[in-house]
Design a protein around this motif. Sequence first.
Motif, PDB file in Angstrom:
ATOM      1  N   SER A   4      -0.738  29.617 -57.704  1.00  0.00           N
ATOM      2  CA  SER A   4      -2.108  29.706 -58.207  1.00  0.00           C
ATOM      3  C   SER A   4      -2.939  30.512 -57.221  1.00  0.00           C
ATOM      4  N   PRO A   5      -3.929  31.230 -57.717  1.00  0.00           N
ATOM      5  CA  PRO A   5      -4.751  32.044 -56.811  1.00  0.00           C
ATOM      6  C   PRO A   5      -5.561  31.156 -55.868  1.00  0.00           C
ATOM      7  N   LEU A   6      -5.806  31.674 -54.696  1.00  0.00           N
ATOM      8  CA  LEU A   6      -6.644  30.969 -53.741  1.00  0.00           C
ATOM      9  C   LEU A   6      -8.087  30.980 -54.219  1.00  0.00           C
ATOM     10  N   GLN A   7      -8.838  29.973 -53.845  1.00  0.00           N
ATOM     11  CA  GLN A   7     -10.245  29.867 -54.197  1.00  0.00           C
ATOM     12  C   GLN A   7     -11.062  29.666 -52.929  1.00  0.00           C
ATOM     13  N   ILE A   8     -12.270  30.204 -52.890  1.00  0.00           N
ATOM     14  CA  ILE A   8     -13.172  29.916 -51.777  1.00  0.00           C
ATOM     15  C   ILE A   8     -13.724  28.515 -52.004  1.00  0.00           C
ATOM     16  N   ASN A   9     -13.486  27.627 -51.054  1.00  0.00           N
ATOM     17  CA  ASN A   9     -13.917  26.244 -51.153  1.00  0.00           C
ATOM     18  C   ASN A   9     -15.290  26.030 -50.552  1.00  0.00           C
ATOM     19  N   ALA A  10     -15.551  26.664 -49.413  1.00  0.00           N
ATOM     20  CA  ALA A  10     -16.819  26.460 -48.716  1.00  0.00           C
ATOM     21  C   ALA A  10     -17.111  27.657 -47.819  1.00  0.00           C
ATOM     22  N   LEU A  11     -18.375  27.864 -47.574  1.00  0.00           N
ATOM     23  CA  LEU A  11     -18.836  28.833 -46.586  1.00  0.00           C
ATOM     24  C   LEU A  11     -19.345  28.021 -45.400  1.00  0.00           C
ATOM     25  N   ILE A  12     -18.915  28.385 -44.204  1.00  0.00           N
ATOM     26  CA  ILE A  12     -19.284  27.671 -42.987  1.00  0.00           C
ATOM     27  C   ILE A  12     -20.082  28.614 -42.103  1.00  0.00           C
ATOM     28  N   VAL A  13     -21.237  28.169 -41.649  1.00  0.00           N
ATOM     29  CA  VAL A  13     -22.101  28.955 -40.784  1.00  0.00           C
ATOM     30  C   VAL A  13     -22.107  28.310 -39.406  1.00  0.00           C
ATOM     31  N   ASP A  14     -21.750  29.086 -38.377  1.00  0.00           N
ATOM     32  CA  ASP A  14     -21.846  28.592 -37.010  1.00  0.00           C
ATOM     33  C   ASP A  14     -23.309  28.400 -36.654  1.00  0.00           C
ATOM     34  N   ALA A  15     -23.602  27.349 -35.883  1.00  0.00           N
ATOM     35  CA  ALA A  15     -24.994  27.042 -35.558  1.00  0.00           C
ATOM     36  C   ALA A  15     -25.092  26.353 -34.210  1.00  0.00           C
ATOM     37  N   ILE A  66     -20.757  39.152 -42.696  1.00  0.00           N
ATOM     38  CA  ILE A  66     -20.894  38.680 -44.071  1.00  0.00           C
ATOM     39  C   ILE A  66     -22.273  38.041 -44.163  1.00  0.00           C
ATOM     40  N   HIS A  67     -22.912  38.155 -45.322  1.00  0.00           N
ATOM     41  CA  HIS A  67     -24.227  37.536 -45.461  1.00  0.00           C
ATOM     42  C   HIS A  67     -24.405  37.036 -46.886  1.00  0.00           C
ATOM     43  N   PHE A  68     -25.398  36.182 -47.066  1.00  0.00           N
ATOM     44  CA  PHE A  68     -25.751  35.659 -48.384  1.00  0.00           C
ATOM     45  C   PHE A  68     -26.724  36.611 -49.057  1.00  0.00           C
ATOM     46  N   ASP A  69     -26.595  36.772 -50.367  1.00  0.00           N
ATOM     47  CA  ASP A  69     -27.633  37.350 -51.210  1.00  0.00           C
ATOM     48  C   ASP A  69     -28.142  36.194 -52.057  1.00  0.00           C
ATOM     49  N   ILE A  70     -29.421  35.897 -51.953  1.00  0.00           N
ATOM     50  CA  ILE A  70     -30.004  34.854 -52.790  1.00  0.00           C
ATOM     51  C   ILE A  70     -30.959  35.523 -53.767  1.00  0.00           C
ATOM     52  N   THR A  71     -31.035  34.983 -54.981  1.00  0.00           N
ATOM     53  CA  THR A  71     -31.855  35.601 -56.022  1.00  0.00           C
ATOM     54  C   THR A  71     -33.170  34.856 -56.191  1.00  0.00           C
ATOM     55  N   SER A  72     -34.163  35.619 -56.617  1.00  0.00           N
ATOM     56  CA  SER A  72     -35.486  35.069 -56.875  1.00  0.00           C
ATOM     57  C   SER A  72     -36.154  35.915 -57.956  1.00  0.00           C
ATOM     58  N   PRO A  73     -36.938  35.284 -58.835  1.00  0.00           N
ATOM     59  CA  PRO A  73     -37.701  36.084 -59.792  1.00  0.00           C
ATOM     60  C   PRO A  73     -38.822  36.871 -59.109  1.00  0.00           C
ATOM     61  N   ASN A  74     -39.186  36.472 -57.875  1.00  0.00           N
ATOM     62  CA  ASN A  74     -40.265  37.130 -57.147  1.00  0.00           C
ATOM     63  C   ASN A  74     -39.914  37.196 -55.657  1.00  0.00           C
ATOM     64  N   PRO A  75     -39.092  38.185 -55.250  1.00  0.00           N
ATOM     65  CA  PRO A  75     -38.668  38.254 -53.852  1.00  0.00           C
ATOM     66  C   PRO A  75     -39.806  38.242 -52.825  1.00  0.00           C
ATOM     67  N   PRO A  76     -40.933  38.973 -53.025  1.00  0.00           N
ATOM     68  CA  PRO A  76     -41.995  38.909 -52.014  1.00  0.00           C
ATOM     69  C   PRO A  76     -42.577  37.500 -51.840  1.00  0.00           C
ATOM     70  N   ALA A  77     -42.711  36.756 -52.923  1.00  0.00           N
ATOM     71  CA  ALA A  77     -43.205  35.379 -52.811  1.00  0.00           C
ATOM     72  C   ALA A  77     -42.195  34.519 -52.056  1.00  0.00           C
ATOM     73  N   GLU A  78     -40.930  34.765 -52.301  1.00  0.00           N
ATOM     74  CA  GLU A  78     -39.886  34.006 -51.604  1.00  0.00           C
ATOM     75  C   GLU A  78     -39.887  34.340 -50.115  1.00  0.00           C
ATOM     76  N   GLN A  79     -40.204  35.582 -49.770  1.00  0.00           N
ATOM     77  CA  GLN A  79     -40.311  35.953 -48.359  1.00  0.00           C
ATOM     78  C   GLN A  79     -41.322  35.058 -47.654  1.00  0.00           C
ATOM     79  N   ALA A  80     -42.463  34.843 -48.265  1.00  0.00           N
ATOM     80  CA  ALA A  80     -43.493  33.994 -47.659  1.00  0.00           C
ATOM     81  C   ALA A  80     -42.976  32.576 -47.459  1.00  0.00           C
ATOM     82  N   ARG A  81     -42.237  32.051 -48.422  1.00  0.00           N
ATOM     83  CA  ARG A  81     -41.689  30.692 -48.306  1.00  0.00           C
ATOM     84  C   ARG A  81     -40.667  30.614 -47.178  1.00  0.00           C
ATOM     85  N   VAL A  82     -39.817  31.625 -47.063  1.00  0.00           N
ATOM     86  CA  VAL A  82     -38.833  31.673 -45.977  1.00  0.00           C
ATOM     87  C   VAL A  82     -39.544  31.655 -44.622  1.00  0.00           C
ATOM     88  N   GLU A  83     -40.608  32.420 -44.515  1.00  0.00           N
ATOM     89  CA  GLU A  83     -41.341  32.488 -43.245  1.00  0.00           C
ATOM     90  C   GLU A  83     -41.995  31.157 -42.904  1.00  0.00           C
TER      91      GLU A  83
END
Length: 129
Positions: A4-15, A66-83
């Motif tokens: 069976s094909p391999l599947q990505i189970n989890a993404l791990i971020v060092d911290a 490697i990095h995440f792409d996250i989606t938003s209906p309004n990226p500039p508004a999401e930028q403010a929330r991230v900050e």
Amino acid sequence: MADSPLQINALIVDAADPERLAAFWSVLLGRPVVGRMGPYVWLQRENGLGLGFQRTDTPKSGKNRIHFDITSPNPPAEQARVEVLGGRRLEEYHSGGFLVMADPEGNEFCIIPDGPFELDDEGRADYLG
């Protein structure tokens, strides 16, 4: 019998501080922290994919491979929330047309629109106007 094909189970971020980083991503993604085991802190699994944060003493150096792409209906508004949550915009990537952000430990991620957007021949995005 075929393998069976391999599947990505989890993404791990060092911290350096997995609790703090998990809290940031938990609020940002709306995924509660659901577990802690040893050096790991886990967010709720979604669509079969786990997201965990692993304590490490090795500092981040350089750009993520490697990095995440996250989606938003309004990226500039999401930028403010991230900050507000402790992230920041990475201006050095502005010429590419993508909204590139960093979490509190400097891990890069992009906020992209929910819908389609165009890229030019050099790979620059157009959704920020």
